[in-house]
Design an enzyme around this catalytic site. Sequence first.
Site, PDB file in Angstrom:
ATOM      1  N   LYS A 108       2.156   2.664 -10.661  1.00  0.00           N
ATOM      2  CA  LYS A 108       3.436   3.363 -10.161  1.00  0.00           C
ATOM      3  C   LYS A 108       4.398   4.113 -11.142  1.00  0.00           C
ATOM      4  O   LYS A 108       4.922   4.938 -10.680  1.00  0.00           O
ATOM      5  CB  LYS A 108       3.992   2.516  -9.145  1.00  0.00           C
ATOM      6  CG  LYS A 108       3.324   2.186  -8.076  1.00  0.00           C
ATOM      7  CD  LYS A 108       4.131   1.038  -7.078  1.00  0.00           C
ATOM      8  CE  LYS A 108       3.000   0.685  -5.945  1.00  0.00           C
ATOM      9  NZ  LYS A 108       3.936  -0.053  -4.915  1.00  0.00           N
ATOM     10  N   LYS A 189      -8.237   4.642   2.201  1.00  0.00           N
ATOM     11  CA  LYS A 189      -7.716   3.992   3.458  1.00  0.00           C
ATOM     12  C   LYS A 189      -6.422   4.345   4.306  1.00  0.00           C
ATOM     13  O   LYS A 189      -5.804   5.397   3.876  1.00  0.00           O
ATOM     14  CB  LYS A 189      -7.487   2.470   2.801  1.00  0.00           C
ATOM     15  CG  LYS A 189      -6.089   2.540   1.980  1.00  0.00           C
ATOM     16  CD  LYS A 189      -5.747   1.032   1.552  1.00  0.00           C
ATOM     17  CE  LYS A 189      -4.328   0.792   0.975  1.00  0.00           C
ATOM     18  NZ  LYS A 189      -4.245  -0.433   0.395  1.00  0.00           N
ATOM     19  N   LYS A 192       0.131   3.219   6.063  1.00  0.00           N
ATOM     20  CA  LYS A 192       1.317   3.808   6.775  1.00  0.00           C
ATOM     21  C   LYS A 192       2.360   4.755   6.098  1.00  0.00           C
ATOM     22  O   LYS A 192       3.247   5.462   6.700  1.00  0.00           O
ATOM     23  CB  LYS A 192       2.124   2.503   7.095  1.00  0.00           C
ATOM     24  CG  LYS A 192       2.619   1.695   6.071  1.00  0.00           C
ATOM     25  CD  LYS A 192       3.419   0.515   6.506  1.00  0.00           C
ATOM     26  CE  LYS A 192       3.474  -0.584   5.224  1.00  0.00           C
ATOM     27  NZ  LYS A 192       2.498  -1.352   4.741  1.00  0.00           N
TER      28      LYS A 192
END
Length: 321
Positions: A108, A189, A192
């Site tokens: 990240k 995948k 959200k």
Amino acid sequence: MTRLSGATPSGRAQLGNYLGAIRQWAREGTDDDLYFVSDMHAMTTAYNPQRLRALSREMLAVLLGSGIKPERVFVQSDIASQLTALTWVLECTCTFGEVARMIQFKEKSAGAKTVRLGLLTYPVLMAADILLPGADEVPVGEDQAQHVELARALARRFNSTYGEAFVVPKAVTPKVAARIRDLAAPERKMAKSARDEAGVVFVLDAPDMIRRKFRRAVTDGFERVEYRPDEQPGVANMLEILSACTGQPPQDVADGIDSYRVLKETTADAVIEELRAVRNRTEDLLADPAELDRIRATGAERAAERGHHRLAAVTRLAGIG
């Protein structure tokens, strides 16, 4: 035995969250298990405070609407005073090298112009989440297993250095109920936090919206409804969703479906029915903010009470407080 699981409100709860985890928590959880909305975890990268607050409330309502008992649920930030106190003790037990080599931090932070310190230290907060209530087991996927190992190492180190205070947890691999892929891009995948929501079915989507998303789902040019994940990922994804909703193997649910149109409509029908009661209960809770606040406050009290004695023991052993 206590199991602990959390849901981060980085976006609205979607079908993959529900079929892959939340539904299992509701069906299989015991009275000792704990489920929490990990809103503090969503602060490690840029975020909007008002949106985070709204998403946290929605996630809490979804957990409750899915059938998880209110006494098992709380919001992480509601016990922030306990967690931050324990996090500091654990940070003083942890080394820089232990957090710097975390895979998620490397991924990240790579290429980022600025990196928040919280992204580096977040695994220690996660350790506090786990150790404060005395969790025995933490069901996690491969991407979080390293964080649980850090919690285990810190628990052992503190216990051996200052005195026994922590249960040493273990990571467990949850039974995979479903691996739901994005309807518009089945190579990834369903998430959200996806920027493009065309292929993401949210738990609170209206039936008409769910049907539209399935009608636009990516398939292929084979024109055959068979469960071939490598050759037909889009078709396989819908069969896996249908399988998760019906309880039948994906190979079996393909029988009798002779076109992609029928597959899309059949899967949409199954998802709409699967989410109907959850959506209704969740919307009722969101429409009654006083009741949701009451449940939330009660959950916070239970969570704080559960961690009070352990935090007191930790601070005493650490020489503070």
